[in-house]
Scaffold this active site. Structure first.
Site, PDB file in Angstrom:
ATOM      1  N   TYR A 138      -5.762   7.636  -3.192  1.00 18.77           N
ATOM      2  CA  TYR A 138      -4.770   7.348  -3.665  1.00 18.77           C
ATOM      3  C   TYR A 138      -3.174   8.359  -3.835  1.00 18.77           C
ATOM      4  CZ  TYR A 138      -0.529   3.805  -4.912  1.00 18.77           C
ATOM      5  OH  TYR A 138       0.630   3.621  -4.799  1.00 18.77           O
ATOM      6  N   ASP A 194      -0.956   0.817  -9.167  1.00 21.13           N
ATOM      7  CA  ASP A 194       0.055   1.062 -10.096  1.00 21.13           C
ATOM      8  C   ASP A 194       0.665   0.025 -10.829  1.00 21.13           C
ATOM      9  OD1 ASP A 194       1.449   0.834  -8.107  1.00 21.13           O
ATOM     10  OD2 ASP A 194       1.791   2.769  -7.430  1.00 21.13           O
ATOM     11  N   HIS A 209      -6.054   6.972 -12.288  1.00 19.61           N
ATOM     12  CA  HIS A 209      -6.122   7.057 -10.599  1.00 19.61           C
ATOM     13  C   HIS A 209      -6.369   8.203 -10.702  1.00 19.61           C
ATOM     14  CE1 HIS A 209      -2.550   4.100  -9.435  1.00 19.61           C
ATOM     15  NE2 HIS A 209      -3.274   4.349  -9.961  1.00 19.61           N
ATOM     16  N   ARG A 256      -0.086   8.200  -4.991  1.00 19.61           N
ATOM     17  CA  ARG A 256       0.964   8.609  -6.059  1.00 19.61           C
ATOM     18  C   ARG A 256      -0.305   8.765  -7.704  1.00 19.61           C
ATOM     19  NH1 ARG A 256       2.881   4.897  -2.165  1.00 19.61           N
ATOM     20  NH2 ARG A 256       5.124   5.458  -1.412  1.00 19.61           N
ATOM     21  N   GLU A 278      -0.581  -4.412   1.190  1.00 22.69           N
ATOM     22  CA  GLU A 278       0.583  -3.769   1.577  1.00 22.69           C
ATOM     23  C   GLU A 278       1.262  -3.652   3.106  1.00 22.69           C
ATOM     24  OE1 GLU A 278      -1.102  -2.948  -1.139  1.00 22.69           O
ATOM     25  OE2 GLU A 278       0.483  -2.036  -2.712  1.00 22.69           O
ATOM     26  N   GLU A 321       4.503  -0.472  -9.494  1.00 21.68           N
ATOM     27  CA  GLU A 321       4.387  -1.075  -8.806  1.00 21.68           C
ATOM     28  C   GLU A 321       4.124  -1.922  -8.299  1.00 21.68           C
ATOM     29  OE1 GLU A 321       7.661  -0.615  -5.053  1.00 21.68           O
ATOM     30  OE2 GLU A 321       6.784   1.387  -6.283  1.00 21.68           O
ATOM     31  N   ASP A 349      -1.824  -2.124  -4.527  1.00 21.26           N
ATOM     32  CA  ASP A 349      -1.963  -0.649  -5.448  1.00 21.26           C
ATOM     33  C   ASP A 349      -1.745  -0.567  -6.319  1.00 21.26           C
ATOM     34  OD1 ASP A 349      -1.637   0.595  -2.509  1.00 21.26           O
ATOM     35  OD2 ASP A 349       0.112   1.510  -2.583  1.00 21.26           O
TER      36      ASP A 349
END
Length: 959
Positions: free
Chosen positions: A348, A108, A395, A350, A19, A110, A106
């Site tokens: 990470y 997740d 995670h 989040r 990203e 999103e 990432d």
């Protein structure tokens, strides 16, 4: 064999897409020459942001403005973001030269959606792999390359359903706010509920009635020598650490418990009539009656004390603790954490998980032994069960990265990054340490007063015999008066029956306090406990409600604006289901069920939007819809039937004594009576006034202030009435034009208007003053070349203007007194292009905990700002120079540092290009110049027309 050597031998080329550029740079260093690592720079594709971005083929459709085809199973219309088209082009070119594609976004929902969008746009003809990792270290990256997986379509579907739901909510409900409250407002699935929480807390404060209560505090002596005092030979004592006195609070009188703050309700009345409510007179009388009382220890109760370590950080606990200990807002915390993650310092950031990998546990235990000794290490590794419902993906907790943790000193970090890393490191290491142990003691002391009443005092203490994890880390508290876990309260070693002497008995008065306002930390905690939204989005949600003006800050407290009261009032009365806490949490559950494949997205969205029943076997999805139990059915019907919404009613709040607070299009105001009726009064309310501070008395004070139109007299030349008014931007004078004067169109006439000087006020300005003010700008004269010089009053104060050359004046009064000679003398001086002499600071706040430099508040061109000499941060709308605290100043600086240096805007780049073009054009002949001017004019006209056609409506947020 390493990924790099495999690639080198095979001669292939692998494209890895992440990203962010920072992340790309770090990963590139771990992969070597066989890999090209490039950033997508966030999302490359999304729903249209406004009408201008809707593809032409959909323009005529009724649903086009939503960007979602609600008539065809809620198919989303995706468009490449305007600012990402060049990046997409670059990615396609790199892919054309590659043999494999690794999507390394990432891990997740999103991140999975971004990877899917990349695959959809790039349409790769080479093998595609989904590369996932939770920390950016050499081993983790190489492991991820060697063990890729396929795209998880369930996660993509779940994210897409969230996006569609938020778009429908935001784009359908926001226009209702525009029509009924104020233009350019927004509603959102989580932001509206978060705003409601803040508003409800303020309502509780408004309804709150304080109660006064009194109690007694006694200081009792054991008769033994205290710390450091000599003791008589043979005297018994509790040791060198044994205090000689203890302080105890009156607990009961004649068996009745003495009332404390917790015994009173929000109405100021006792909740339990059995408790004894002492007022000042009774408390002082009882204290006097106890002056000569002989006291003794009635009981000593000792219990073992044990405190276990706190779990490693997850997103929300990191935000809360960074707020308490570092003064960071949620947004600043996540910005700093993002940089630490991208540069390989932490895992990470989040995550909902408190789990540590075996590698991380081993690293933490090794540092416990190294730094604190084997005595602080438990026999078995500690494990922490996740308490967060529907914790997202697999995670880890937030921890230092790698299989060996770097101590903060070893990282080379500085400033905010160092402080946040240190917090994470300490918390992680402490999570693998032994419990803190000790003893808690309660001592009860009794005595009979001179009037015969029996009294009992109580004191509690705590001693820590083994600090365990507290040696490494102590968690902060939201309540500034709360006692932290490592604090000891030592009591004298006393036994039942021991005689004590009262050195002092004092009567203490107290008043109950309203519930504390939310801070960013406590609001995050509340949202998580209610299971509303996702923890990873809380920082952006709080940022949104602050930016929208629904909430402002006073210190660290979140204060709702009057505007938010109107918005929440409308939503509660007409969209009650959408801001219901349980319903919002239930929506979150259903979105997670979709992610697990236990429910289908389309039937669920249909139920939510249209209120229709789902098909057989979809009862779970149907139950989650807005239509369940709601007679109005789905969202579409709710936003269509607006006839019952009285805009004036939902924006009006009674204050008392016939005064009403109204939220108007230009801000809040108080009003008594109806407009154009006799006795009508109206006064603006300060934007930064906390709603609980608007009392009847203050409202009366506002109404009593001079307001409205001050008739100053008739202009002898025009015959128009001249009035003075208090406007949104300060006091001013204007003329009243005759009825029938056109106000719009090409023949429109605007009344002459002028702001009052700073030295003037509404109650002292005269007709002569007004006419002089409205005569501005004043022609001072002309220079030797015949160019006119005028004196004008502008945004930044009084100034002279000659053509395009402006010069500041020192005082407003000079606008009327300056002569031509004086003006020419000013223009004869070289124009000052540098900065003016530095102004003295408005306020000194103290030393910044990050930079170690003094922080002051200064007055700048665009308003007051805080600075430590290195970083400048403008004060926000709710900040006041007089009341700003040092902590708030440090917080503003921390947020500014977290953002990093400002990037050049497109406007600056465009200006630079234009400057270059002008320099080149200047070298051409006159003929070429003329041709160029004509061409430029035509292009400008074309661009203007194109821009006009492309203007789009304001798009609401969808949080």
């Amino acid at each position: 064999m390493s990924p790099t050597s495999e690639t080198a031998e095979g001669g292939g080329r692998r494209l890895v897409i992440v990203e962010s550029p920072a992340k790309a740079k770090t990963i590139k260093g771990y992969l070597g020459p066989g890999y090209v690592v490039e950033a997508s720079v966030g999302h490359i594709r999304d729903l249209p942001n406004g009408a201008a971005e809707v593809p032409a083929k959909y323009k005529g459709e009724s649903w086009a403005r939503l960007g979602v085809n609600v008539d065809a199973d809620f198919q989303p219309i995706y468009v490449v973001n305007t600012d990402k088209k060049d990046q997409v082009k670059k990615l396609k070119a790199l892919l054309a030269e590659s043999d494999e594609l690794f999507l390394a976004t990432d891990e997740d929902r999103e991140g999975e959606a971004i990877a899917w969008h990349l695959q959809e746009i790039l349409k790769p003809k080479v093998p595609v792999h989904r590369m996932v990792f939770h920390e950016i270290t050499k081993d983790a990256i190489r492991e991820a390359v060697a063990n890729p997986r396929d795209l998880n379509q369930k996660l993509v579907d779940a994210q897409e359903t969230r996006r569609i739901l938020d778009r429908l909510y935001g784009y359908e409900v926001s226009p209702v706010l525009w029509k009924k409250v104020m233009p350019r407002l927004s509603a959102g699935r989580v932001q509206s509920v978060a705003t409601r929480l803040v508003v409800e807390r303020e309502r509780e404060r408004i309804a709150f009635r304080s109660a006064e209560y009194w109690d007694l505090t006694g200081t009792f002596s054991t008769g033994r020598a205290g710390w450091g005092s000599p003791r008589p030979s043979g005297a018994e004592a509790g040791g060198a650490s044994d205090p000689s006195t203890l302080t105890a609070r009156l607990n009961n009188v004649d068996g009745r418990r003495v009332a404390q703050g917790r015994d009173f309700g929000p109405n100021g009345q006792l909740k339990n009539a059995d408790v004894l409510h002492l007022d000042e007179a009774n408390a002082r009388a009882l204290a006097a009656a106890l002056a000569d009382t002989q006291f003794s220890v009635r009981s000593v109760e000792s219990k073992p004390y044990r405190r276990s370590p706190y779990a490693p950080f997850r997103t929300t606990t990191l935000q809360q603790e960074a707020s308490r200990k570092l003064g960071f807002g949620a947004k600043a915390t996540m910005q700093v954490a993002q940089k630490l993650y991208e540069n390989g310092f932490i895992t990470y950031m989040r995550t909902d998980s408190t789990t540590l990998s075996d590698t991380a546990v081993a690293a933490a235990r090794a540092q416990v032994t190294q730094l604190y000794g084997a005595g602080y290490l438990p026999d078995k590794p500690r494990t922490y069960a996740g308490k967060v419902k529907n914790a997202q993906e697999a995670h880890e907790a937030i921890r230092p990265s790698g299989d060996r943790f770097r101590t903060p000193a070893e990282t080379g970090l500085t400033g905010d990054q160092f402080r946040l890393y240190e917090l994470i490191w300490k918390r992680t290491v402490a999570s693998q340490m032994k419990d803190a142990t000790g003893n808690s003691v309660t001592v009860k002391i009794g005595g009979r007063a001179a009037d015969g009443r029996d009294t009992e005092f109580s004191a509690s203490g705590k001693t820590i015999t083994f600090h365990g994890f507290l040696k490494a880390y102590v968690e902060g508290a939201d309540d500034p008066n709360a006692e932290l876990d490592d604090r000891e309260r030592r009591l004298p070693q006393v036994a039942e029956g021991d005689a004590l002497t009262a050195q002092e008995i004092t009567a203490d008065g107290h008043a109950t306090k309203p519930p504390a306002r939310y801070t960013e930390a406590t609001l995050v905690k509340e949202l998580e406990e209610r299971e509303i939204g996702r923890p990873s989005t809380y920082a952006s949600i709080i940022g949104t409600i602050l930016d929208r003006g629904y909430v402002f800050k006073k210190g660290t407290a979140l204060v709702p604006s009057f505007l938010s009261f109107a918005v929440v009032n409308l939503l509660e009365k007409h969209f009650g289901r959408l801001v219901d806490y349980d319903f919002t949490a239930k929506m979150e559950d259903d979105l997670d069920r979709i992610a697990r494949g236990e429910a289908q997205a389309v039937p669920w969205l249909r139920r939510f939007y249209f209120g229709e029943g789902a098909g057989a076997g979809e009862s779970g999805a149907a139950d989650a819809g807005n239509g369940d139990g709601d007679h109005l059915g789905g969202l579409k019907e709710l936003v269509t039937d607006l006839g019952a919404i009285d805009a004036r009613e939902i924006s009006s709040f009674p204050v008392g004594n016939g005064v009403t607070l109204r939220v108007g299009r230009y801000g809040p105001y108080v009003e008594r009576g109806e407009k154009d009726e006799e006795g009508h009064q109206r006064a603006d309310v300060p934007d930064d006034l906390a709603p609980d501070e608007l009392t009847v008395e203050y409202a009366e004070e506002l109404l009593a202030k001079p307001s409205g139109d001050y008739e100053l007299g008739m202009d002898p030349e025009s015959g128009h009435q001249i009035v003075a008014k208090d406007g949104r931007y300060g006091p001013y004078v204007t003329e009243v034009l005759p009825e029938g004067t056109p106000k719009t169109g090409k023949n429109a006439v605007k009344p002459r208007t002028a702001s009052l000087f700073k030295s003037m006020s509404l109650d002292t300005v005269t007709l002569a003053d007004a006419l002089k003010l409205m005569s501005l700008p004043r022609v001072v004269g002309t220079d030797a070349e015949g160019v006119e010089i005028t004196a004008q009053n502008g945004r930044y104060g009084p100034y002279l203007k000659k053509g395009t050359d402006s010069r500041s004046l020192e005082r407003e009064e000079q606008l009327f007194t300056i002569t031509l000679d004086e003006a020419l003398a000013i223009y004869a001086q070289p124009k000052q292009r540098g900065r003016a002499a530095a102004k003295p600071p408005l306020k000194e706040l103290g030393t910044d905990p990050v930079s170690g430099k003094p922080v002051v508040v200064k007055d700048g061109r665009f308003g007051a700002y805080v600075t430590d000499g290195e970083t400048n941060a403008t004060l926000r709308r709710d900040d006041d120079v007089e009341t700003i605290t040092p902590e708030r100043g440090y917080e503003l600086l921390a947020e500014k540092r977290a953002k990093g240096p400002a990037k050049k805007t497109a406007a600056k780049k465009t200006a630079a290009k234009k400057t270059t073009a002008k320099k080149t054009a200047a070298k051409k002949t006159t003929a070429k110049k003329t041709a160029a001017k004509k061409t430029t004019a035509k292009k400008a006209a074309t661009k203007t027309a194109a821009k006009t056609a492309a203007k789009k409506t304001a798009a609401p947020a969808e949080d």
